[in-house]
Design an enzyme around this catalytic site. Sequence first.
Site, PDB file in Angstrom:
ATOM      1  CG  LEU A   1      -1.932  -1.122   1.311  1.00 49.61           C
ATOM      2  CD1 LEU A   1      -2.602  -1.151   2.676  1.00 49.61           C
ATOM      3  CD2 LEU A   1      -2.986  -0.970   0.209  1.00 49.61           C
TER       4      LEU A   1
ATOM      5  CE  LYS B   1       9.980  -0.085  -0.004  1.00 52.79           C
ATOM      6  NZ  LYS B   1       9.359  -0.888  -1.035  1.00 52.79           N
ATOM      7  N   GLY B   2       6.977   4.062   3.927  1.00 51.12           N
ATOM      8  CA  GLY B   2       7.310   5.276   4.660  1.00 51.12           C
ATOM      9  C   GLY B   2       8.801   5.307   4.910  1.00 51.12           C
ATOM     10  CG  ASN B   3      10.804   8.799   6.012  1.00 49.09           C
ATOM     11  OD1 ASN B   3      11.270   8.781   4.878  1.00 49.09           O
ATOM     12  ND2 ASN B   3      10.183   9.846   6.521  1.00 49.09           N
ATOM     13  CE1 TYR B   4      11.981   6.864  10.937  1.00 52.29           C
ATOM     14  CE2 TYR B   4       9.638   7.394  10.838  1.00 52.29           C
ATOM     15  CZ  TYR B   4      10.943   7.776  11.062  1.00 52.29           C
ATOM     16  OH  TYR B   4      11.209   9.066  11.413  1.00 52.29           O
ATOM     17  N   GLY B   5       9.388   1.899   7.129  1.00 51.65           N
ATOM     18  CA  GLY B   5       8.921   0.553   6.802  1.00 51.65           C
ATOM     19  C   GLY B   5       7.907   0.538   5.695  1.00 51.65           C
TER      20      GLY B   5
ATOM     21  CB  VAL C   1       1.755   0.122   4.872  1.00 55.39           C
ATOM     22  CG1 VAL C   1       0.343  -0.282   5.269  1.00 55.39           C
ATOM     23  CG2 VAL C   1       2.368   1.038   5.929  1.00 55.39           C
TER      24      VAL C   1
ATOM     25  CG  ASP D   1       4.327  11.508  12.064  1.00 53.28           C
ATOM     26  OD1 ASP D   1       4.730  12.545  11.481  1.00 53.28           O
ATOM     27  OD2 ASP D   1       4.610  10.356  11.682  1.00 53.28           O
TER      28      ASP D   1
HETATM   29  P1  ATP Z   1       6.389   8.475   7.382  1.00 48.62           P
HETATM   30  O1  ATP Z   1       7.320   7.353   7.229  1.00 48.62           O
HETATM   31  O2  ATP Z   1       7.073   9.795   7.289  1.00 48.62           O
HETATM   32  O3  ATP Z   1       5.536   8.356   8.591  1.00 48.62           O
HETATM   33  P2  ATP Z   1       4.112   7.623   5.812  1.00 48.62           P
HETATM   34  O4  ATP Z   1       3.043   7.961   6.785  1.00 48.62           O
HETATM   35  O5  ATP Z   1       3.767   7.797   4.365  1.00 48.62           O
HETATM   36  O6  ATP Z   1       5.415   8.473   6.099  1.00 48.62           O
HETATM   37  P3  ATP Z   1       3.833   4.861   6.551  1.00 48.62           P
HETATM   38  O7  ATP Z   1       3.075   5.199   7.778  1.00 48.62           O
HETATM   39  O8  ATP Z   1       4.825   3.768   6.625  1.00 48.62           O
HETATM   40  O9  ATP Z   1       4.611   6.134   6.015  1.00 48.62           O
HETATM   41  O10 ATP Z   1       2.767   4.514   5.432  1.00 48.62           O
HETATM   42  C1  ATP Z   1       3.115   4.313   4.088  1.00 48.62           C
HETATM   43  C2  ATP Z   1       1.882   4.503   3.222  1.00 48.62           C
HETATM   44  O11 ATP Z   1       0.990   3.412   3.382  1.00 48.62           O
HETATM   45  C3  ATP Z   1       1.061   5.742   3.583  1.00 48.62           C
HETATM   46  O12 ATP Z   1       1.526   6.878   2.886  1.00 48.62           O
HETATM   47  C4  ATP Z   1      -0.354   5.354   3.172  1.00 48.62           C
HETATM   48  O13 ATP Z   1      -0.603   5.763   1.841  1.00 48.62           O
HETATM   49  C5  ATP Z   1      -0.362   3.834   3.250  1.00 48.62           C
HETATM   50  N1  ATP Z   1      -1.106   3.373   4.452  1.00 48.62           N
HETATM   51  C6  ATP Z   1      -0.662   3.390   5.728  1.00 48.62           C
HETATM   52  N2  ATP Z   1      -1.563   2.890   6.579  1.00 48.62           N
HETATM   53  C7  ATP Z   1      -2.643   2.530   5.829  1.00 48.62           C
HETATM   54  C8  ATP Z   1      -3.934   1.950   6.135  1.00 48.62           C
HETATM   55  N3  ATP Z   1      -4.280   1.640   7.378  1.00 48.62           N
HETATM   56  N4  ATP Z   1      -4.784   1.743   5.101  1.00 48.62           N
HETATM   57  C9  ATP Z   1      -4.426   2.084   3.839  1.00 48.62           C
HETATM   58  N5  ATP Z   1      -3.256   2.626   3.494  1.00 48.62           N
HETATM   59  C10 ATP Z   1      -2.349   2.842   4.464  1.00 48.62           C
END
Ligand code: ATP
Length: 302
Positions: A10, A12-16, A18, A124
């Site tokens: 779905l 990728k963030g800075n730490y992992g 999804v 955040d």
């Molecule tokens: P950061 O690493 O700076 O927190 P981020 O919020 O984009 O950035 P993640 O929290 O790892 O990073 O999430 C990555 C992406 O996955 C998000 O940008 C979002 O689009 C998607 N995502 C996260 N949680 C869900 C969820 N519960 N349902 C659907 N999509 C999700």
Amino acid sequence: MGQLQLEEELGKGNYGTVKRVLHKPTNVYMAMKEIRLELDEAKLNGIIMELDILHRAAAPEIVDFYGAFFIESCVYYCMEHMDAGSMDKLEAEGVPEDVLGRIAGAMVRGLKFLKDEMQIIHRDVKPTNVLVNTKGQVKLCDFGVSGQLEKSLAKTNIGCQSYMAPERIKGESTGNLGTYTVSSDVWSLGLAMIEMGLGHYPYPPETYANVFAQLTAIVHGDAPELPEERFSESARDFVSRCLHKLPGSRATYAQLLSHPYLVEDRNRDVDMVGWVKRALESRAEKQVQQQRERNQQVLEQQ
Ligand code: ATP
Ligand code: MG
């Protein structure tokens, strides 16, 4: 992990990463976040215990938490899957005034719930942590519930798009981290609303020579505003109440809830389902267009 069937990524963030997963025993789709941490078992267990309080964080504006576990040095965290994804990928040309009001209302109620009922400061607040589904619901995720997890995340890649309040930017640079209060989240709320209203982050990195110049603009420059052409006085005033430089001058959640912008929101019908549907369609069209352009480039290069 054996109960889960892994589906597509779905985001990728800075730490992992999804991923969407199917929880086979219940037939429920979930979003599973994988966070890689180089920690010993005791610390990982501590994080899981801290995350456990999320079971109590049940509210209409907070993404449901299903559970967490760790394998080797990864923490896996399962939450409600929001099938329209995060707002950063839906805002494109900027969200209209009425939809932004709906989102703002949900964010304020969610943040107020965390603070009043859970004694949690989000820490955040940003469009990637504002999730939407095709039922038209808006929910927050990724709030700072685990001190241990927060400490363990390698702070790579900060800057670039900072939603941190001025006092927090100053605190990080002087080592005074005690300046973080609930009103720092109110700043981030205001900044996230500007981004969603405009369709892009209001301090575009390409305008600044470096991250330092950008952070200086956040701390010392005028706070950004919603554009006059597209937003009413009440929407613009709402956001300006969040974006005071002095944390003590920012509105409280109770004040924001009784602000005319959110009172108007409660008294009008907003077709959130229709808006989400159109936003998803235009995102899909754009992706097709981008793919076409990439194919074209490859052909031209050949
Ligand atoms: P950061 O690493 O700076 O927190 P981020 O919020 O984009 O950035 P993640 O929290 O790892 O990073 O999430 C990555 C992406 O996955 C998000 O940008 C979002 O689009 C998607 N995502 C996260 N949680 C869900 C969820 N519960 N349902 C659907 N999509 C999700
Ligand atoms: Mg996130």
